[in-house]
Write a protein that holds these residues in place. Structure first.
Motif, PDB file in Angstrom:
ATOM      1  N   ALA A   1       5.354   3.990   0.259  1.00 28.52           N
ATOM      2  CA  ALA A   1       5.909   3.043   0.423  1.00 28.52           C
ATOM      3  C   ALA A   1       4.895   2.307   0.518  1.00 28.52           C
ATOM      4  O   ALA A   1       4.947   0.995  -0.425  1.00 28.52           O
ATOM      5  N   GLN A   2       3.967   2.561   0.819  1.00 29.09           N
ATOM      6  CA  GLN A   2       2.306   1.536   0.930  1.00 29.09           C
ATOM      7  C   GLN A   2       1.551   0.887  -0.554  1.00 29.09           C
ATOM      8  O   GLN A   2       0.449   0.481  -0.671  1.00 29.09           O
ATOM      9  N   ILE A   3       1.316   2.598  -1.555  1.00 30.14           N
ATOM     10  CA  ILE A   3       1.654   1.837  -2.893  1.00 30.14           C
ATOM     11  C   ILE A   3       1.080   0.223  -3.362  1.00 30.14           C
ATOM     12  O   ILE A   3       0.212  -0.088  -3.592  1.00 30.14           O
ATOM     13  N   PRO A   4       2.372  -0.225  -3.508  1.00 31.53           N
ATOM     14  CA  PRO A   4       2.502  -1.422  -3.710  1.00 31.53           C
ATOM     15  C   PRO A   4       1.714  -1.934  -3.250  1.00 31.53           C
ATOM     16  O   PRO A   4       1.207  -3.327  -3.874  1.00 31.53           O
ATOM     17  N   GLN A   5       2.302  -2.639  -1.907  1.00 32.16           N
ATOM     18  CA  GLN A   5       0.676  -3.418  -1.107  1.00 32.16           C
ATOM     19  C   GLN A   5      -0.554  -2.989  -1.029  1.00 32.16           C
ATOM     20  O   GLN A   5      -1.076  -4.213  -1.551  1.00 32.16           O
TER      21      GLN A   5
END
Length: 143
Positions: free
Chosen positions: A70-74
């Motif tokens: 979940a942290q990858i795009p940000q």
């Protein structure tokens, strides 16, 4: 000199995107057969969308823990230097998400593959030829 700057020369020293620290590159990515199959399928779909407008790409495979998916795009958005904008690249890919950023003729894209039942998320980083050439001119090696 003014004419050279007006025609876009001088952008070679502009900051180029880097891969966020949460993504790790391996000599041999730790991917099983099923996950590798999803990566290959998603990368083919991404290139079908991107190459007509952006040309050829240099790929590199990175991974992170599935718990960090979940942290990858940000993290990718935060790693983009000033002047880079997120591009609309179409709908979802099968078993993956495509995120892309551009600055003029340069494109940096990431194919984030769903991990399935595995503990690792593969991320295929794609740099089009103008970006790869700019990185080489600055002496920057993809990490």
């Amino acid at each position: 000199m003014v004419l050279l700057l007006a025609n876009g020369c001088g952008h070679e020293d502009a900051p180029l995107p880097q891969v966020p620290a949460l993504l790790v590159q391996h000599p041999e990515p730790p991917l099983g057969t099923e996950l590798n199959g999803r990566l290959v399928q998603a990368s083919a779909q991404a290139l079908e969308r991107l190459e007509p407008q952006w040309g050829k790409f240099s790929p590199a495979i990175y991974t992170t823990a599935a718990s960090q998916q979940a942290q990858i795009p940000q993290a990718l958005r935060a790693a983009m230097p000033a002047g880079w904008k997120e591009e609309a690249v179409g709908g979802a890919l099968r078993h993956a998400r495509l995120i892309a950023f551009s600055n003029g003729d340069k494109l940096f894209a990431a194919v984030i593959v769903e991990p399935g039942d595995t503990s690792v998320v593969p991320v295929l980083v794609l740099r089009n030829d103008p970006l790869a050439q700019a990185m080489r001119a600055q002496g920057t090696r993809p990490r």
